[in-house]
Design an enzyme around this catalytic site. Structure first.
Site: not given
Ligand code: NAD
Length: 254
Positions: A160, A164, A195
């Site tokens: 990840y 990014k 979220t």
């Protein structure tokens, strides 16, 4: 309710608009007058967002779209041109968080998945969005959603983090290439935000730890990230380009 129409007549494309930051941004831009082009791989979630936007009289067109697929990205940009005749703002927001593992236990498949969605998805989106913006000879705005994991280590999330970091490379390079065309390109780098990517995932039982790792001792709210996304997309923000803006409660200052 009367909304301030700061984005009146602007056409804004958002990927990953079926949930979290993408759907919240769609409502925020739509309420401020933007015409929307929305994409998401999750058809049911996307259709629900579109129905709710339509109920507010917000103008919206949508495609089911996997951002890692070139043909889907071409179709999403074409939908903007066919429906509204232009593309002013593109937000490459769709992203996934792969399973958390120590570096040596990350599978090649998980690495590829993170890179395909989070990095290749942004590359393909930018490629076709830039092409449309250059041809229109209008100014344009691209906002890419990176992460604090694109600015520093993200233990147990190496793929990840890599995906990014790469988004910031794409952002800065394109910003310099297209500055003369008046296309502004920035990235936003949020810390963990409330979220579904966090609250309904492998991260949900780590929220207390995540709260404590921020100087503000809490996650970001969706609204706190959306306010900065709106500022970065605003037609009034005319001289900011090539930036990776951390919105992180002080995490990257540590
Ligand atoms: N929530 C956080 O803590 C946080 C922090 C930093 C960065 N981000 C980034 O913000 C962005 C939005 O995340 P969120 O928190 O709103 O997550 P979310 O899971 O709520 O929403 C992500 C949306 O992207 C969609 N999506 C996933 N893969 C896709 C694909 N291949 N093609 C098209 N759509 C796809 C999902 O269906 C979903 O609707 C992501 O890029 C994420 O990495 C989130």
């Amino acid at each position: 309710m009367v909304f301030n129409k700061k984005f009146k007549d602007q056409v804004a494309l958002i990927t990953g608009a079926g949930s979290g930051l993408g759907s919240a941004l769609a409502f925020a831009l739509g309420k401020q007058g933007a015409k929307l082009i929305l994409g998401d791989v999750n058809q049911i979630a996307l259709q629900k967002v579109v129905a709710d936007l339509t109920a507010l009289d917000i103008q919206v067109a949508f495609n089911v779209c996997d951002v890692s697929q070139n043909t889907d990205q071409v179709a999403l940009v074409q939908l903007a041109l066919d429906t509204w005749g232009r593309l002013d703002i593109a937000v490459n927001n769709a992203g996934i968080c792969p399973p958390m593992h120590s570096f040596h236990e990350i599978s090649e498949a998980d690495f590829d998945f993170a890179m395909n969605v989070n990095t290749k998805g942004v590359f393909l989106g930018m490629k076709h969005q830039l092409s449309a913006m250059v041809k229109s000879e209008l100014s344009g705005v691209i906002l890419n959603v990176s992460s604090v994991a694109g600015l520093g280590a993200a233990p147990k999330l190496a793929s990840y983090s890599a995906s990014k970091y790469a988004v910031i490379g794409l952002t800065k390079t394109a910003a310099v290439e297209y500055a003369k065309k008046n296309i502004r390109i920035n990235a936003i780098c949020p810390f963990y935000t409330q979220t579904p990517l966090v609250t309904e995932s492998q991260l949900s039982d780590k929220i207390e730890f995540l709260n404590n790792s921020s100087p503000m001792k809490r996650l970001a709210t969706t609204d706190e990230i959306i306010d900065v996304m709106l500022m970065l997309c605003s037609p009034q923000n005319t001289y900011m380009t090539g930036q990776a803006i951390a919105v992180d409660g002080g995490v990257t200052a540590l």
